[in-house]
Motif scaffolding. Sequence first.
Motif, short mmCIF file in Angstrom:
data_model
loop_
_atom_site.label_atom_id
_atom_site.label_comp_id
_atom_site.label_asym_id
_atom_site.label_seq_id
_atom_site.Cartn_x
_atom_site.Cartn_y
_atom_site.Cartn_z
N ARG A 41 1.16 -0.90 -0.36
CA ARG A 41 0.06 0.19 0.18
C ARG A 41 0.71 0.90 0.09
NH1 ARG A 41 -4.88 0.87 0.34
NH2 ARG A 41 -5.61 -1.34 1.87
N GLU A 42 1.96 1.28 1.00
CA GLU A 42 3.32 2.93 0.63
C GLU A 42 3.44 3.20 -0.68
OE1 GLU A 42 3.58 2.37 5.47
OE2 GLU A 42 4.66 0.71 4.40
N ASN A 43 3.77 1.53 -1.27
CA ASN A 43 4.40 1.66 -2.70
C ASN A 43 4.22 2.11 -3.20
OD1 ASN A 43 7.40 0.79 -2.89
ND2 ASN A 43 6.35 -1.29 -1.33
N LEU A 44 2.53 1.44 -3.77
CA LEU A 44 1.40 2.05 -5.18
C LEU A 44 1.49 3.48 -4.39
CD1 LEU A 44 -0.53 -1.15 -5.58
CD2 LEU A 44 1.49 -0.46 -6.79
N HIS A 45 0.76 4.13 -2.37
CA HIS A 45 0.70 5.76 -2.81
C HIS A 45 1.44 6.49 -2.93
CE1 HIS A 45 -0.54 8.76 0.33
NE2 HIS A 45 -2.02 8.58 -0.02
#
Lengths: 238, 225
Positions: free
Chosen positions: A93-97
């Motif tokens: 999630r943090e990567n894609l965000h």
Amino acid sequence: MTQAIELNQVWKFYGDYAALRDCTLSVHEGSSCALLGRNGAGKTTLLRILGGLTHFQRGVVTLFGEKPRAENARRHSGFLGHGIGVYEDLSARENLHFFASITGNSSNVKALTDTWLERVGLSRVATMPVRQYSRGMRQRLALARTFIHSPRILLLDEPFTSLDDRAIAMLSELLTEARQRGATIVLSTHQLREALAIASHVALVENGRLRYTGERTQEMLDDPTLLYRLHTQLGVPE
Amino acid sequence: MSLFSQAFAVARKDLAVELRTKESLNAAGSFAIVILVIFSFAFDSFSDEMKEYGGGLLWLVFAFAGALVFNRGFARELPNECLDTLLASPLSGAALVIGKAFANFTMLLVVELVSLVVFGIFYNVDWLGQAGWLGAVFALATWGVSILGAVFGALTVNLRLRELMLPVVIYPLMIPILIAAIELTNIVLTRRSISEDMQWVKVLVASDIGFTGLAWLLADTILVS
């Protein structure tokens, strides 16, 4: 027809060694071009030049009429290199965000992130650090990262290499979708059958030169090694 | 998306990674504490003169601890070819470098705060009354060294001896910032007025603006090989 990518008499040197020699190539908008060639032929160098990752010494390169390092060119391109390009210590999630937020879709970053997590089947493990993922999960995350901003140009360096079955199916589906929405695809590969099935055009690179560029024909699909036999001095790669 | 929003996203990502791993903070923080403690045994740390040398000692420690933080900044992008991914993305080179500098700045300020506490205890210096001025001086000087660290971190990231090369390259360029920071810190610690020596504030402001401008202009050239 609009040219999405144009290379005109491009030379790239590493020291005295010419990695690309007088390469000229046009890729129409909406077409998909498979870069074929043996290891060390210059495919990755060519893709890195298109991605604005390395300088070249001679010639002209444009993506939609702009230099590869121009912000507009980079906004519309998605690059998948040999590395997966995601952070091991962050969650999916943090990567894609992060990647959604730097591509400019600031208004719907969260929705976009959730959509892509669902799409690549990582919703249930979205908060786990990537270092705990299996290889297949990492590959799917890399695909989501590459496609998250719906790029108009996709630059893929051996995208099928070491993908698991699920990731291969996902990549094929994403590439088909990208073609349907009019995206331009340039991919280098050794997997002749997969590449030729997707490609509308082929470019054969040998010793830094483009030996052949043209449309992919039915004969090539029937016999994927035909191109090598006809146009290279080195023969069919193993 | 504006350059500052992009830079903020980069900084937030770097700080999130650092909060997970704590590799820079642990290394730089423990280094700073150990040096301050060792020096407290080497000198008469409770003498009044210590306030005169306190600035020099602190900024020496911050400069060395900073190198540990700066080295990790771009090295963090090497696994999985994340740097290539960022360079091929719409993120501008300037946003990447300024974002890295902001992350450096935040981490170094944390190390400085911890060091100040240790300094206060081991050297009997009451800096709490001057915390505001000290904070302002530290912020100005730390931004200068952080932006330098980010620019040269980008330049040396692909070198095999980057841990060695980065300090060798940045310390000479840090000299004006360090001199100004040392002078101003000494002025604050000895409870004199900063208005007596405004030229050092000007040096810091000019360095910050100059190095940030250079980073902005040269980022793309530095990052793309």
